[in-house]
Write an enzyme that holds these catalytic residues in place. Structure first.
Site, short mmCIF file in Angstrom:
data_model
loop_
_atom_site.label_atom_id
_atom_site.label_comp_id
_atom_site.label_asym_id
_atom_site.label_seq_id
_atom_site.Cartn_x
_atom_site.Cartn_y
_atom_site.Cartn_z
N CYS I 43 0.86 -1.18 0.00
CA CYS I 43 0.00 0.00 0.00
C CYS I 43 0.89 1.24 0.00
O CYS I 43 1.76 1.37 0.88
CB CYS I 43 -0.91 0.00 1.22
SG CYS I 43 -1.85 1.53 1.38
N ASP I 50 -0.55 -5.54 0.24
CA ASP I 50 -1.85 -5.74 -0.39
C ASP I 50 -1.80 -7.02 -1.21
O ASP I 50 -0.72 -7.44 -1.66
CB ASP I 50 -2.21 -4.55 -1.29
CG ASP I 50 -2.88 -3.42 -0.54
OD1 ASP I 50 -3.48 -3.68 0.52
OD2 ASP I 50 -2.80 -2.27 -1.00
N VAL I 65 1.79 -13.86 -24.73
CA VAL I 65 2.68 -13.67 -23.59
C VAL I 65 3.10 -15.03 -23.04
O VAL I 65 2.29 -15.95 -22.92
CB VAL I 65 2.01 -12.79 -22.50
CG1 VAL I 65 0.81 -13.47 -21.87
CG2 VAL I 65 3.03 -12.42 -21.44
N GLU I 66 4.37 -15.14 -22.70
CA GLU I 66 4.92 -16.41 -22.21
C GLU I 66 4.61 -16.56 -20.72
O GLU I 66 4.83 -15.62 -19.93
CB GLU I 66 6.43 -16.42 -22.47
CG GLU I 66 7.08 -17.77 -22.38
CD GLU I 66 7.55 -18.04 -20.97
OE1 GLU I 66 7.60 -19.23 -20.58
OE2 GLU I 66 7.86 -17.07 -20.25
N HIS I 84 -4.81 0.52 -6.06
CA HIS I 84 -5.60 -0.51 -6.76
C HIS I 84 -5.92 -0.11 -8.20
O HIS I 84 -5.70 -0.87 -9.14
CB HIS I 84 -6.93 -0.74 -6.03
CG HIS I 84 -6.82 -1.43 -4.71
ND1 HIS I 84 -5.63 -1.71 -4.09
CD2 HIS I 84 -7.80 -1.91 -3.87
CE1 HIS I 84 -5.86 -2.33 -2.94
NE2 HIS I 84 -7.16 -2.46 -2.79
N GLU I 85 -6.50 1.09 -8.36
CA GLU I 85 -6.96 1.50 -9.68
C GLU I 85 -5.77 1.69 -10.63
O GLU I 85 -5.84 1.36 -11.81
CB GLU I 85 -7.76 2.82 -9.59
CG GLU I 85 -9.12 2.69 -8.92
CD GLU I 85 -9.05 2.72 -7.39
OE1 GLU I 85 -7.92 2.80 -6.83
OE2 GLU I 85 -10.11 2.67 -6.75
#
Ligand SMILES: [Ca+2]
Ligand SMILES: [Ca+2]
Ligand SMILES: [Ca+2]
Ligand SMILES: [Ca+2]
Ligand SMILES: [Ca+2]
Ligand SMILES: [Ca+2]
Ligand SMILES: [Ca+2]
Ligand SMILES: [Ca+2]
Ligand SMILES: [Ca+2]
Ligand SMILES: [Ca+2]
Ligand SMILES: [Ca+2]
Ligand SMILES: [Ca+2]
Ligand SMILES: [Ca+2]
Ligand SMILES: [Ca+2]
Ligand SMILES: [Ca+2]
Ligand SMILES: [Ca+2]
Lengths: 148, 148, 148, 148, 148, 148, 148, 148, 148, 148
Positions: I43, I50, I65-66, I84-85
């Site tokens: 955070c 988090d 994507v590997e 978060h966003e």
């Protein structure tokens, strides 16, 4: 002895009258969902009890249906003979008459009869009413707020 | 000894005849959903029993299919040899012939064979019939009315 | 047309004979659990089909029941009239006769009849046999190996 | 109109009489589990409908309770006033009187009232009867026989 | 000793040949759903086993894929090195070549690798084919036919 | 093209050798639970692949089984013919030989064959070892840490 | 505007008084289970609201706790500061004082705080009371009475 | 004694002020979903507590709502009288005023009252805002990352 | 002692570099779904950890994507402060930069903070790319391949 | 940009110190259950992150463990190398040292590694302490308080 005559004055009576209250936000098309799990009536052929869970989804216009009278209305079918397909349409008709909603859907899920499960879904749209196009978002399933 | 010849007069017989009754609300396009979990037939190749659950979704026009005859109709496949894809289409054909619905969908979910699960979905629309555009609402999942 | 007579030679026949094979570890009390979801018989009163799922839990002694013959044995009830309580005990009796197990439990879960669900559980212990005292561990519930 | 007087002769009546049949295997202590989801009575204080699901678990002695009469017996409470704790004990008393079982347990799960869920469990053991010590096996949870 | 050489003649062999049979209702666009939970191949980098569940959804045109050959086809990957994204597309390509369907979707859900879950979905539409517009009905979730 | 020969040096090989490490707390009887969902072998009768999920519960004594070698050990059955009841006992025997545990239980849940599901549970207790009496607490079911 | 002062006379008040009624079957040890999902109090450290679901399991002696007063009692904690471990014991103490049960267990499941979930279970046994030895039967899980 | 006056300085207070922060990606229409399970208010008719879970789905424009102030805002209803339909619309109105989002939906699921469950869904779209057409992909349901 | 310094050479390091491989079927719009349950960051306000589960849905163009580098990329956030966003949008930006997909959606489901659950969904469409119109089929829910 | 150095003073630090408070009811053996879903450490062999959910069940004696310090204690493993079996025993040892409980059980459920799931359960009993014999009641499973 569990059985006893009902003493005193009953606090409520079954009724065909659906009471309403004023929609608190008539400018907005919003959705009210109600579940009434305690529906029972009689089979018109055999007189034996039938059971169902009734679901109500609607977008109110000027009035909303009042919760307690909705419950007493559902009680009013307890001693009536009702076919599955017909009673679902009747409940919808009565709710339309009472609330004149923009949109309403009644879903009835009946208990098994003869090993067969029957659900009936009926809906109504006010003349000229159009739903807003749905904004489709990712949906998330709720879980319990507690553990265990 | 559990096995015994069937005594007396059977109360019902399997039948290919699907009885109907008058649709109680022909002005409204409403949806009837039925689940018939007791379907069994025979594998046409090996003669061994097959099992499935049959789901019926329809929008009736002038008639609805009667629940008890639907059950006896499903029983009529008990001693017949049926391929999964074919029998699902046949059930739909028979139900269309009996009820001439606006819309009908038959879903058959067969028990596992050779480690493979097979479901078949077939549907029919009456010529010229159009579904009302769906009003998409938030959906809520039902839970038990009791605890435990 | 889905219905057809069964062509050629059927690959198997229903049978009351339960085949067995030698228990691969007779020194150890171990537990075999089998689920047979495809049980159907007839109601002795009405002649109409009944359905159930049969569960078998046992601790073998010198022989184990062979899976394919168990399936054909279950098929053998297809055209017989059977009461729920009686057929469960009969299946247990037949499995005991075939395998002489140290312990055996038959659980039958019947499909709903008259709105009532019925399960029957019957078990047998070989004379003189005692289960080892259970070592109670924390139990963990399995989930899917994949996502979705 | 869904409501209609019940035509003709009803096919059955509610009853306080519980019919029984002879236990097909009196030598073996076996377990019968029944679920009766269609129980409704009245609240003795308010006269309003109450709902519950009733579960019956018993080990029969000389007789078993007959399924159809059990259903009609449950119907007999439809117009009676019953407290939750009392009616559960009454049902147990009536079933004991009818079947004199080795062991019997009645579980009643009532629908929510005042935001509170109530379940009641009452049981009876025949004088001198002792359960066999339970053979504890690993338990496996059933799943659907189909996909979807 | 559990390990043993495979005795006698194997009853079947893995194969890249997908057998088909004639679609029993070519006039109707119907949907076949199959689940094949027993897919395993090898990681092309490490040679270690990989596992997946394969789901097939298609609308047949003139032919349907035969269940048993589908199973043997899936077996054919057991000793092959396959990348997740590539093998899903290959299975789809092979099924298209065999059945020339109107529509087909292959969904592969692989077991966790490196703490990451991977699913791949690939689909094909026959040139010029258009799905009928979907009739959206209320959907109901199935439950068990038994209790417990 | 998804199929390809396995390039380079494989990073690991299937093995019958189960590696172990020293139990970090030999004074305490503690419980290790492992789930190995990727078990496959061959049917000794038909040569066709079989699948199962293997569960291991044990109370170690001086050594614990090492996770990676356990995985390679499970891989070693990939090309062997194995009966359900026998292979479960063999896995238990091999794990006992490698780790000499105080207690060990192997649970094998096999994929459906012939419509029948089979699970096998086998366990071992070190001579003279006694489990501590279980402290029975209320059990709580876990849920997801996230929403959706 | 949703917020409004509470008009008129409230229909009920929170209370610390737990009302009781006479146990209808004092001769039988039976079990009452109640769930009260609407518990909230304040954190004594921060003053912020806490939430929990309270479960009550008891075997009554001469009196049972009355449902409505139990609800009002739970309401009485709404403005009080309470630690999780302490309030669970207090609720148990108050219920013991009111009903003097043979046995009582209070389970409190608190909503997550600091990413940690806490449940507390406290119980009481009347001096000299002994539970009947439990008759262990196969347990069956309930499902919905409807489809969907 | 669990009850105690709230000592010292509370760490936070309920508030009607919703704090916001700058949207970190204003060029992209992205979706924020929040669940606030700890909502309680009072029934305006009876003064008794009501409970609900509040869900917020929105597409931010220039600001996002700050999590902690959202929690304190929800707390602010604890001592207010609120009707179900009205409070849901008020919460939406307040969140719109604070964040001026492109799109916002508030879903309130209230605890059962009178045996009836009520959910309310209200939403808002910024004038002139259009959602991107949804890319419909196969959806996969999450499961636990652990076993048990 | 469980804690120990990390011995020898670590087998891998967290990285911001996302490796890719060539899309094996660039002619077909197919869907890759990946779940990465092991995301943790800090955070930015408090420095406390988090946690989230990250879901990736995309339709590749020239590269995929590997898996292993995706895992190491997610590890790279372990010691970083992230809102978060913002972090959800950053992960999407990085994956777009690496793979230039036709379509990509990142869904992040964060663990509860302050009693509030937050999910964030962000997506990207390549300029000029249009999804094929979805063929809507009946959807079937998978279940376990085993019993128990 | 989501990544940022942690500004200002962190509000808390990871710690090996477990704070306690006085048990509010030392006369009664009661059960505290805590779930801590946010556990992560490093693999001592590879240095890569490991994840688990930790469950704590205990019967306190004179002290209880304080929730916030328990969270900070779990954080303290974030940068340590830990084997699954060892760290579970260490957590139990540290909690015993801090609280000297009558009984304590630590359950650790680790995320999948190498396709294998591992759970570890370790417990401690105070010398001379005996659990009260469990009163076994019918158990009821909780459901959501809301619909949907
Ligand atoms: Ca809840
Ligand atoms: Ca639960
Ligand atoms: Ca129900
Ligand atoms: Ca399970
Ligand atoms: Ca699923
Ligand atoms: Ca389902
Ligand atoms: Ca079933
Ligand atoms: Ca179950
Ligand atoms: Ca999780
Ligand atoms: Ca989910
Ligand atoms: Ca349940
Ligand atoms: Ca459902
Ligand atoms: Ca679980
Ligand atoms: Ca699955
Ligand atoms: Ca599986
Ligand atoms: Ca749900």
């Amino acid at each position: 002895m569990t059985t006893q005559s009902i003493g005193g004055k009953p606090t409520a009576q079954p009724t065909k009258t659906l009471e309403t209250f004023e929609n608190p936000n008539q400018a907005r098309d919003f959705h009210i969902h109600m579940e009434i799990p305690e529906f029972t009536c009689l089979c018109p052929k055999t007189g034996q009890p039938d059971f169902a869970i009734i679901y109500l989804d609607y977008i109110p216009d000027q009035t909303c249906v009042e919760l307690k009278s909705l419950k007493l209305y559902m009680w009013s079918f307890r001693d009536e003979g009702c076919f599955h397909e017909a009673v679902t349409n009747t409940i919808l008709d009565d709710l339309i008459a009472a609330t004149q909603p923009k949109f309403m859907r009644v879903t009835a899920k009946f208990y098994v009869r003869g090993g067969v499960f029957t659900n009936v879904v009926a809906e109504h749209r006010k003349a000229g009413w159009q739903p807003l196009p749905r904004v489709e978002l990712t949906q998330f399933e709720s879980q319990s707020n507690i553990r265990g």
